[in-house]
Design a protein around this motif. Sequence first.
Motif, PDB file in Angstrom:
ATOM      1  N   SER A 116       1.011  -1.100   0.161  1.00  0.00           N
ATOM      2  CA  SER A 116      -0.032   0.138  -0.285  1.00  0.00           C
ATOM      3  C   SER A 116       0.991   1.329  -0.121  1.00  0.00           C
ATOM      4  O   SER A 116       1.956   1.139   1.224  1.00  0.00           O
ATOM      5  CB  SER A 116      -1.073   0.320   1.609  1.00  0.00           C
ATOM      6  N   GLN A 117       0.278   2.425  -0.681  1.00  0.00           N
ATOM      7  CA  GLN A 117       1.430   3.767  -1.150  1.00  0.00           C
ATOM      8  C   GLN A 117       0.433   4.492  -0.815  1.00  0.00           C
ATOM      9  O   GLN A 117      -0.517   5.017  -1.869  1.00  0.00           O
ATOM     10  CB  GLN A 117       1.534   3.786  -2.501  1.00  0.00           C
ATOM     11  N   ASN A 118       0.275   5.728  -0.193  1.00  0.00           N
ATOM     12  CA  ASN A 118      -0.541   6.754  -0.137  1.00  0.00           C
ATOM     13  C   ASN A 118       0.167   7.675  -0.453  1.00  0.00           C
ATOM     14  O   ASN A 118       1.055   8.825  -0.740  1.00  0.00           O
ATOM     15  CB  ASN A 118      -0.011   7.171   1.899  1.00  0.00           C
ATOM     16  N   GLN A 152      12.088  -4.170   3.671  1.00  0.00           N
ATOM     17  CA  GLN A 152      11.904  -5.689   3.518  1.00  0.00           C
ATOM     18  C   GLN A 152      10.149  -6.049   3.017  1.00  0.00           C
ATOM     19  O   GLN A 152      10.438  -7.027   2.221  1.00  0.00           O
ATOM     20  CB  GLN A 152      11.991  -6.369   4.626  1.00  0.00           C
ATOM     21  N   GLU A 153       9.773  -4.934   3.283  1.00  0.00           N
ATOM     22  CA  GLU A 153       8.049  -5.399   3.167  1.00  0.00           C
ATOM     23  C   GLU A 153       8.218  -4.562   1.787  1.00  0.00           C
ATOM     24  O   GLU A 153       7.376  -5.813   0.835  1.00  0.00           O
ATOM     25  CB  GLU A 153       7.186  -4.681   3.797  1.00  0.00           C
ATOM     26  N   LYS A 208       6.491  -7.594  -1.440  1.00  0.00           N
ATOM     27  CA  LYS A 208       5.490  -7.386  -1.822  1.00  0.00           C
ATOM     28  C   LYS A 208       5.587  -6.815  -3.533  1.00  0.00           C
ATOM     29  O   LYS A 208       5.104  -6.608  -4.277  1.00  0.00           O
ATOM     30  CB  LYS A 208       4.677  -6.803  -1.230  1.00  0.00           C
ATOM     31  N   ALA A 209       6.995  -6.869  -4.326  1.00  0.00           N
ATOM     32  CA  ALA A 209       6.943  -6.662  -5.397  1.00  0.00           C
ATOM     33  C   ALA A 209       5.822  -7.114  -6.445  1.00  0.00           C
ATOM     34  O   ALA A 209       6.055  -8.385  -6.154  1.00  0.00           O
ATOM     35  CB  ALA A 209       8.287  -7.142  -5.941  1.00  0.00           C
ATOM     36  N   ASP A 210       5.756  -6.525  -6.983  1.00  0.00           N
ATOM     37  CA  ASP A 210       5.333  -7.585  -8.200  1.00  0.00           C
ATOM     38  C   ASP A 210       6.412  -7.797  -9.765  1.00  0.00           C
ATOM     39  O   ASP A 210       6.794  -7.115  -9.974  1.00  0.00           O
ATOM     40  CB  ASP A 210       4.586  -5.746  -9.108  1.00  0.00           C
TER      41      ASP A 210
END
Length: 389
Positions: free
Chosen positions: A33-35, A268-269, A273-275
């Motif tokens: 998740s990115q804000n 690390q997260e 969670k890399a695409d």
Amino acid sequence: MAQPHELNSDPDRLLFAYWVPNVSGGLVVSKISQNTSSSLQSNLTYARIAEQNGFEYALTQIRFTALYGAAEQHESVSFSQALLHGTEKLKVIAAILPGPWTPAVVAKQLASIDNYTDGRIAVNVVSGWFKGEFHAIGEWWLDHAERYRRSNEFMRCLRGIWTAPEDEGFTFSGDFYQFKNYKLAPKPVQKPHPPIFQGGNSEDARVNGAEVADWYFMNGNDLEGFRAQIEDVKARAAKVGREQHVKFAVNGFVIVRDAEEEAIRVLQEIQGKADKGAIEAFAQEVKNAGQSTKEKQGMWATSTFNDLVQYNDGFKTKLVGTREQVAERIVLLKALGVNLLLTAFLHYDQEVEQFGREVLPLVRKLEAEGRGKDAAFEIERTGDVYKKR
């Protein structure tokens, strides 16, 4: 012209810039998740926050097609102009791509924008790496050396158009561009002209950095990689009498938390969670592009999968830790010869302001104490984090 920020009075200061998220997907190719929003309204907010907190530059991105997690892409020059009209101090570097753009169009566009905004536009000439993008929009795909040779002419033409005597105009006869007594009016406000940025790791990119650009953008790297690249471009610039004219900028992804362990967990997260599909597709494209260089290596030749999760190897710059650790590493980069730090963040909604509030003043304090000038001292103090592992 608006007065500079109070943190930016020292002429020898390191400059701070940030990547503009004018393409969707944020600044990491990850499902975390990115804000961060690519909308103009959000970007106007980021730009105003940035200039209020000591940032001096912003860099817009150029994409014509969806790749590397960017499903939507706002055009860079018009987006840059919109940000400039919404701010008072911030300078914006508009990325352009020779082929779709010609020197005449860019020179005219940016000279006009420079007049509209009291001298706050700059240009980043991107030679291109994505073959599919060129084919999709009906542009010829040149091999690596030819793309950079075209960019070399492109930058010579920009400078020539902007600085040619008004009574003579600009004349140029090259393999890619020709001009005959072209007279541009009005000329840019900035003298001698708006700054010209370009980057890359290859020999062709270094030649352009030394011969024709004002600024040379570098990817993240290890300590020896930074030093070798800066020394090489400086040596090439010296051979053509430009050693005093080339400045260096480096890309760095910033994660600042109260504890180093917390910042590392965030990194690390992001990587965990890399695409995977998007990164593997990008890796294949840049590998194909790199095979056409003289060295048979491209801009991301030594990048691992985890490195490619962030644009331009930003994790390698090691700006992950506490505010004090990050500030110490930044003055080391300055001591190596870096003049501008291009930052990116996971959560633009919060972290642009956080960096300006917590890290930038610490860097200025260290600079005021004389830090960032003695490379040997800074390497002894902080350099271990950049050594090859």
